[in-house]
Design an enzyme around this catalytic site. Structure first.
Site, short mmCIF file in Angstrom:
data_model
loop_
_atom_site.label_atom_id
_atom_site.label_comp_id
_atom_site.label_asym_id
_atom_site.label_seq_id
_atom_site.Cartn_x
_atom_site.Cartn_y
_atom_site.Cartn_z
N HIS A 17 8.11 6.37 0.15
CA HIS A 17 7.99 6.98 -1.17
C HIS A 17 9.25 7.77 -1.51
CE1 HIS A 17 3.39 7.12 -0.38
NE2 HIS A 17 3.61 6.17 -1.29
N LYS A 41 -10.28 4.77 -4.83
CA LYS A 41 -10.11 5.17 -3.43
C LYS A 41 -11.08 6.29 -3.09
CE LYS A 41 -5.28 3.88 -2.89
NZ LYS A 41 -3.94 4.33 -2.49
N ARG A 91 6.48 -3.48 -1.60
CA ARG A 91 6.74 -3.77 -0.20
C ARG A 91 6.66 -5.26 0.10
NH1 ARG A 91 2.33 0.44 1.81
NH2 ARG A 91 1.31 -0.85 0.29
N SER A 129 0.77 5.23 3.34
CA SER A 129 0.08 6.48 3.64
C SER A 129 -1.08 6.23 4.60
CB SER A 129 -0.43 7.13 2.35
OG SER A 129 0.64 7.51 1.53
#
Length: 166
Positions: A17, A41, A91, A129
């Site tokens: 990040h 989430k 990614r 994360s």
């Protein structure tokens, strides 16, 4: 002024990040890193306010970076903050598929909004994360995963073991 928003959950902020933040800050006059509350989430490890403080700590040397928190749709947040650009890090191809769909939805909700994708540097391609939280849960060395300034907070929060409610 070219203002961009880098939205995400940042629970916690990682070196990946931070790399995107630094690169976007070099492109835009102002970058707002926005901790967004993701209703899809489960509760996070850090509260939204704690995430904001962690990001502020690791970006204090970047004068054109501002950190904020929002519970509204990103398209509405961008409109309210007079930004026409979202920055997203990618990614892998799987990220692209999900992010391009979100970019189209955001453009539908806010036709003046564009999304700029920055690829993740290969050394951070595996990093998320979720990975950081799993490593911290087992007491792994986090120095290659999160900014050194917040390693203590991540380890302390994992030792506490109490996820926060959004």
């Amino acid at each position: 002024m070219r203002r961009a928003i880098y939205p995400g959950s940042f629970d916690p902020v990682t070196l990946g990040h931070l790399d995107i933040i630094k690169r976007a800050a070099a492109i835009f006059d102002e970058l707002i890193v926005c901790v967004c509350i993701n209703s899809a989430k489960d509760s996070g490890l850090f509260s939204p306010e704690e995430r904001v403080e962690l990001i502020r700590k690791v970006t204090e040397d970047l004068p054109n970076v501002r950190v904020d928190c929002s519970r509204e749709l990103v398209a509405d947040y961008a409109r309210r903050n007079r930004s026409r650009v979202l920055v997203k890090g990618l990614r892998a191809v799987s990220d692209y598929e999900a992010e391009i769909q979100m970019a189209m939805i955001n453009a539908k909700l806010n036709p003046k909004l564009d999304t700029v994708f920055l690829y993740t540097r290969p050394k951070y391609a595996y990093l998320s994360s979720t990975v950081v939280k799993e490593l911290a849960r087992y007491g792994a060395d986090l120095s290659d995963f999160v900014p050194r300034q917040i390693i203590g907070e991540v380890c302390a929060k994992m030792a506490d073991g109490s996820p926060q409610q959004p």
